[in-house]
Design an enzyme around this catalytic site. Structure first.
Site, mmCIF file in Angstrom:
data_model
loop_
_atom_site.group_PDB
_atom_site.id
_atom_site.type_symbol
_atom_site.label_atom_id
_atom_site.label_comp_id
_atom_site.label_asym_id
_atom_site.label_seq_id
_atom_site.Cartn_x
_atom_site.Cartn_y
_atom_site.Cartn_z
ATOM 1 N N SER A 166 0.832 -1.198 0.000
ATOM 2 C CA SER A 166 0.000 0.000 0.000
ATOM 3 C C SER A 166 0.865 1.245 0.000
ATOM 4 O O SER A 166 1.997 1.225 0.475
ATOM 5 C CB SER A 166 -0.903 0.003 1.236
ATOM 6 O OG SER A 166 -1.657 1.194 1.305
ATOM 7 N N HIS A 167 0.292 2.316 -0.487
ATOM 8 C CA HIS A 167 0.953 3.613 -0.409
ATOM 9 C C HIS A 167 0.926 4.143 1.024
ATOM 10 O O HIS A 167 1.748 4.966 1.398
ATOM 11 C CB HIS A 167 0.257 4.618 -1.332
ATOM 12 C CG HIS A 167 0.511 4.348 -2.770
ATOM 13 N ND1 HIS A 167 -0.090 3.317 -3.459
ATOM 14 C CD2 HIS A 167 1.316 4.977 -3.651
ATOM 15 C CE1 HIS A 167 0.337 3.325 -4.694
ATOM 16 N NE2 HIS A 167 1.193 4.324 -4.845
ATOM 17 N N SER A 168 -0.016 3.665 1.809
ATOM 18 C CA SER A 168 -0.216 4.146 3.179
ATOM 19 C C SER A 168 0.114 3.061 4.193
ATOM 20 O O SER A 168 -0.502 1.996 4.199
ATOM 21 C CB SER A 168 -1.675 4.582 3.362
ATOM 22 O OG SER A 168 -1.968 4.776 4.722
ATOM 23 N N SER A 179 0.678 2.389 -8.967
ATOM 24 C CA SER A 179 2.138 2.334 -8.858
ATOM 25 C C SER A 179 2.593 1.267 -7.864
ATOM 26 O O SER A 179 3.747 0.834 -7.913
ATOM 27 C CB SER A 179 2.721 3.697 -8.491
ATOM 28 O OG SER A 179 2.293 4.111 -7.219
#
Length: 131
Positions: A8-10, A70
């Site tokens: 995850s980006h977070s 991404s």
């Protein structure tokens, strides 16, 4: 047993999903998150993803569940850098992040194959939450 990596980006999102899954499957599977950047920003890190894949790999395979676009590219780069014997047993699921991860974790906890775990994750794409 198939391991799972949440990309995850977070970091908070991945930690929350992992926490929820661990409440259901307890310690039956290896699940890790590879989220955020090394300096605490939102983003993904191919080196961290590769590290977490290796950490959960025990020979049966690893399913990686990415959150957004991404994350897929970073995961592809991480998989390319793996040793061939590991790389052959790692794949990504095109699945909703939380629902797919939960379903995959349940199947993995029953000792299902990598293909079965991936299918369970991807089968959540059309899942209705409200009838």
């Amino acid at each position: 047993m198939v391991g799972i990596v949440l990309v995850s980006h977070s970091k908070k999102l991945a930690q929350g999903a992992k926490e929820l899954i661990e409440q259901v499957v307890r310690e039956k599977i290896k699940i890790e998150e590879a989220a955020g950047t090394s300096d605490g920003r939102l983003g993904t890190d191919a080196f961290l993803i590769e590290e977490k894949i290796i950490e959960v790999f025990d020979g049966d395979g690893v399913l990686v569940i990415p959150d957004l676009g991404s994350a897929v590219m970073s995961t592809e780069m991480a998989i390319e850098d793996l040793r061939e014997d590991v790389r052959k047993k790692v794949c990504m699921a095109d699945a909703p992040f939380v629902e797919g991860a939960m379903s995959a974790a349940m199947e993995a906890s029953f000792g299902k194959s990598l293909e079965e775990v991936k299918k369970a994750a991807e089968d959540t794409r059309g899942m209705k939450k409200i009838m």
